[in-house]
Design a protein around this motif. Structure first.
Motif, PDB file in Angstrom:
ATOM      1  N   LEU A   1      -4.777 -89.676  37.226  1.00 14.12           N
ATOM      2  CA  LEU A   1      -5.572 -90.897  37.417  1.00 14.12           C
ATOM      3  C   LEU A   1      -6.769 -90.652  38.332  1.00 14.12           C
ATOM      4  O   LEU A   1      -7.771 -91.359  38.232  1.00 14.12           O
TER       5      LEU A   1
ATOM      6  N   VAL B   1     -10.163 -90.449  36.803  1.00 22.56           N
ATOM      7  CA  VAL B   1     -10.773 -91.693  36.297  1.00 22.56           C
ATOM      8  C   VAL B   1     -11.553 -92.331  37.443  1.00 22.56           C
ATOM      9  O   VAL B   1     -11.098 -92.303  38.593  1.00 22.56           O
TER      10      VAL B   1
ATOM     11  N   ARG C   1      -8.972 -97.136  37.472  1.00 20.23           N
ATOM     12  CA  ARG C   1      -7.663 -96.480  37.555  1.00 20.23           C
ATOM     13  C   ARG C   1      -6.502 -97.426  37.282  1.00 20.23           C
ATOM     14  O   ARG C   1      -5.563 -97.079  36.568  1.00 20.23           O
TER      15      ARG C   1
ATOM     16  N   ARG D   1      -6.439 -98.240  33.582  1.00 15.62           N
ATOM     17  CA  ARG D   1      -6.021 -97.077  32.790  1.00 15.62           C
ATOM     18  C   ARG D   1      -4.517 -96.872  32.905  1.00 15.62           C
ATOM     19  O   ARG D   1      -3.830 -96.637  31.917  1.00 15.62           O
TER      20      ARG D   1
ATOM     21  N   ASP E   1      -8.889 -91.876  47.491  1.00 13.81           N
ATOM     22  CA  ASP E   1      -8.630 -90.826  46.511  1.00 13.81           C
ATOM     23  C   ASP E   1      -7.505 -89.889  46.920  1.00 13.81           C
ATOM     24  O   ASP E   1      -7.371 -88.795  46.386  1.00 13.81           O
TER      25      ASP E   1
ATOM     26  N   TRP F   1      -1.880 -92.524  44.991  1.00 11.40           N
ATOM     27  CA  TRP F   1      -1.764 -92.742  43.547  1.00 11.40           C
ATOM     28  C   TRP F   1      -0.404 -92.316  43.013  1.00 11.40           C
ATOM     29  O   TRP F   1       0.082 -92.876  42.026  1.00 11.40           O
TER      30      TRP F   1
END
Length: 121
Positions: A54, A57, A62, A65, A99, A104
């Motif tokens: 992810l 992206v 994200r 998606r 990030d 994530w």
């Protein structure tokens, strides 16, 4: 399949034991299955792998998606806001940027444990 080393992950989801023949897989829903999805190293590893994917992206896309990949539908506005709140909380907890792979990985792990991911309608 190694008959002497059965996978605990597969056993939690009623994989037939390879010592006997079985005509049909049994259907069950037990707490061990939910605990396995929360704690099994395989699930955690796959959530981290998905989260890493992810990161390729753009940031704003994200969540959408991931939802399409997990549930074959876009997220509702309320779901998007809730998940943004989750990401903000995790970001503060980890003291990291948007990030960070851990952020994530946690996000994907959350989606894997969502009832909609587990049950078919």
């Amino acid at each position: 399949m190694k008959r002497n080393f059965l996978s605990p992950f597969e056993a939690a989801f009623d994989r037939p034991i390879p010592f006997t023949s079985i005509g049909r897989r049994s259907v069950s829903n037990v707490p061990a299955q939910s605990l396995t999805l929360m704690n099994d190293p395989f699930v955690i590893q796959e959530a981290a792998r998905w989260g890493k994917q992810l990161l390729e992206v753009p940031g704003e896309d994200r969540i959408a998606r991931a939802f399409v990949q997990a549930f074959a539908r876009p997220p509702l506005e309320v779901e998007t806001e809730t998940l943004r709140g989750f990401l903000t909380t995790q970001q503060e907890s980890y003291q990291c940027g948007p990030d960070d792979e851990r952020l994530w990985a946690d996000f994907c792990h959350l989606l894997i444990n969502k009832k909609e991911f587990i049950y078919l309608k």
